[in-house]
Design a protein around this motif. Sequence first.
Motif, short mmCIF file in Angstrom:
data_model
loop_
_atom_site.label_atom_id
_atom_site.label_comp_id
_atom_site.label_asym_id
_atom_site.label_seq_id
_atom_site.Cartn_x
_atom_site.Cartn_y
_atom_site.Cartn_z
N VAL A 264 0.84 -1.20 0.00
CA VAL A 264 0.00 0.00 0.00
C VAL A 264 0.88 1.25 0.00
N LEU A 265 1.90 1.25 0.84
CA LEU A 265 2.82 2.39 0.91
C LEU A 265 3.61 2.53 -0.39
N ILE A 266 4.03 1.40 -0.95
CA ILE A 266 4.79 1.42 -2.20
C ILE A 266 3.96 1.99 -3.34
N LEU A 324 25.09 6.20 -4.60
CA LEU A 324 24.48 6.48 -3.30
C LEU A 324 23.55 5.37 -2.84
N GLY A 325 22.99 4.64 -3.79
CA GLY A 325 21.99 3.64 -3.45
C GLY A 325 20.62 4.07 -3.92
N LEU A 326 19.72 3.13 -4.02
CA LEU A 326 18.41 3.38 -4.61
C LEU A 326 17.57 4.34 -3.79
N TYR A 327 17.46 4.11 -2.48
CA TYR A 327 16.57 4.93 -1.67
C TYR A 327 17.04 6.37 -1.49
N LEU A 435 7.73 12.07 2.75
CA LEU A 435 7.33 11.20 3.86
C LEU A 435 7.21 9.75 3.42
N LEU A 436 6.69 9.53 2.23
CA LEU A 436 6.55 8.16 1.74
C LEU A 436 7.92 7.55 1.45
N CYS A 437 8.85 8.34 0.90
CA CYS A 437 10.20 7.83 0.67
C CYS A 437 10.87 7.41 1.98
N LEU A 438 10.71 8.25 3.00
CA LEU A 438 11.28 7.92 4.31
C LEU A 438 10.58 6.70 4.91
N GLY A 439 9.27 6.60 4.69
CA GLY A 439 8.52 5.48 5.23
C GLY A 439 8.91 4.15 4.62
#
Length: 463
Positions: A264-266, A324-327, A435-439
Amino acid sequence: MPGRTTRAMTAAGKTTSGTGRPAAGWVARTRATLRDVAADRRMAMMLVLGFGAGLPILLVFATLSAWLRSAGIERSSIGLLSYVSLAYTLKFLWAPVIDRLDLPVLSRLLGRRRAWMLLSQIAVAAGLIAMSRGDPATSLGYTVACALVIAFASATQDIVVDGWRIDSAPTERQGMMLASYQLGYSLARICAGAGALFVADAFGWAPAYGAMALLMLVALGGTLAAPKVQARDPGPRRGWRHALREAVVEPFADLVARKGTGLVLILALITVYRLPDIVSGIMANPLYIDMQFTLSEIATVSKVYGVWIGIAGAFAGGIAVSRLGLYPALLIGGIAASASNLMFAWLALAGHDLPLLVASISIDNFAGAFAGTALIAYMSSLTSPAFAATQYALLSSLYALPGKFVGGLSGFAVESLGYPVFFVMTAAVGIPVTLLCLGLRLLPGETEPAPGAEPAQDLPARA
């Protein structure tokens, strides 16, 4: 893979330049590969076919919005007209028909793929000629009908070109085929963006669209010159319920099984990540027109210079994902792409300011392309080998559809709120994106791919 091999050799204390031999060997192999690719007729065909695929989309989107605004069409109507671009998002609905159906006579002469390719390109050219004969100021409905024909034919061309590419070359050649395609696509965007505006500024919009119709002859020539390939058999017809289950239910069920409630978050992140860029892009050309920039200024800054800035941003995004990485790259891209809309709010307040226009387009194009690369890498990492193509198609449709629907109402928002408030509101979408990226990092089992790791499915973005 070259990147991993280089890092491994460095970590082991080896050098690629001490004696020069390893480096010389790598250069020799690279030159041999490039010579082999250059001699491959299919690479040249992909360049030409990519040009044909990239030409129509701006002519029913950004370039058309400039024509409509120049003709005095209300911004609310311009926003609604952007719905014609939904054909590119929904093309999967009629793709099975294109895969299975032979055209009478043409398929026997050219093969199934090239027959559909030729028909769709002729339809695009005919639609452009028909559009050039109209005047949106007096017959907007006629212009809309022509735009729908062009968009549908163009989306069909995309389906067939992708099918021809897959059928005509082995897996190890697909990367270079895509690179050639993307180059042709970018050149076409310059022609349909800057070229059309230059011609319109000098001679009017009718000659501009007529000239674009003539450029489709390049794609027609490529289709006739392309090697005939045998379309792969899509398998027996098993009924629409079975096809729906294979196309949607099973791939989505696999995502649910692997990601659980975190899906759901994704999906929420994918839905809103490019929303600021897609929505604001519809009103960008009307803003330039209302700020009294000439068509030549818009063409030079936005459609030529801006394209190359976007290419630089895409490469920067790829480097960020690997280093840096994906996130982290996803977070940086989301914040930058949303915040870049504040530049358009500033431009709307400042009025006709050419240096500010250059700065706004530079920041927006670089940030948007950076974010697009990060999102493609992230969506690709979500796919499983069994459903890679289908799951990616579903996810990419999900990210595009909300922006297309909301974007259609962007003209009403500008009419009601004005440009500055509108662009500030689109920039504010960056708050939930952040916020969603951090979540994402808090999801159980969601681990950061190692920097330098390649995504599961490497597919190019189409703006």
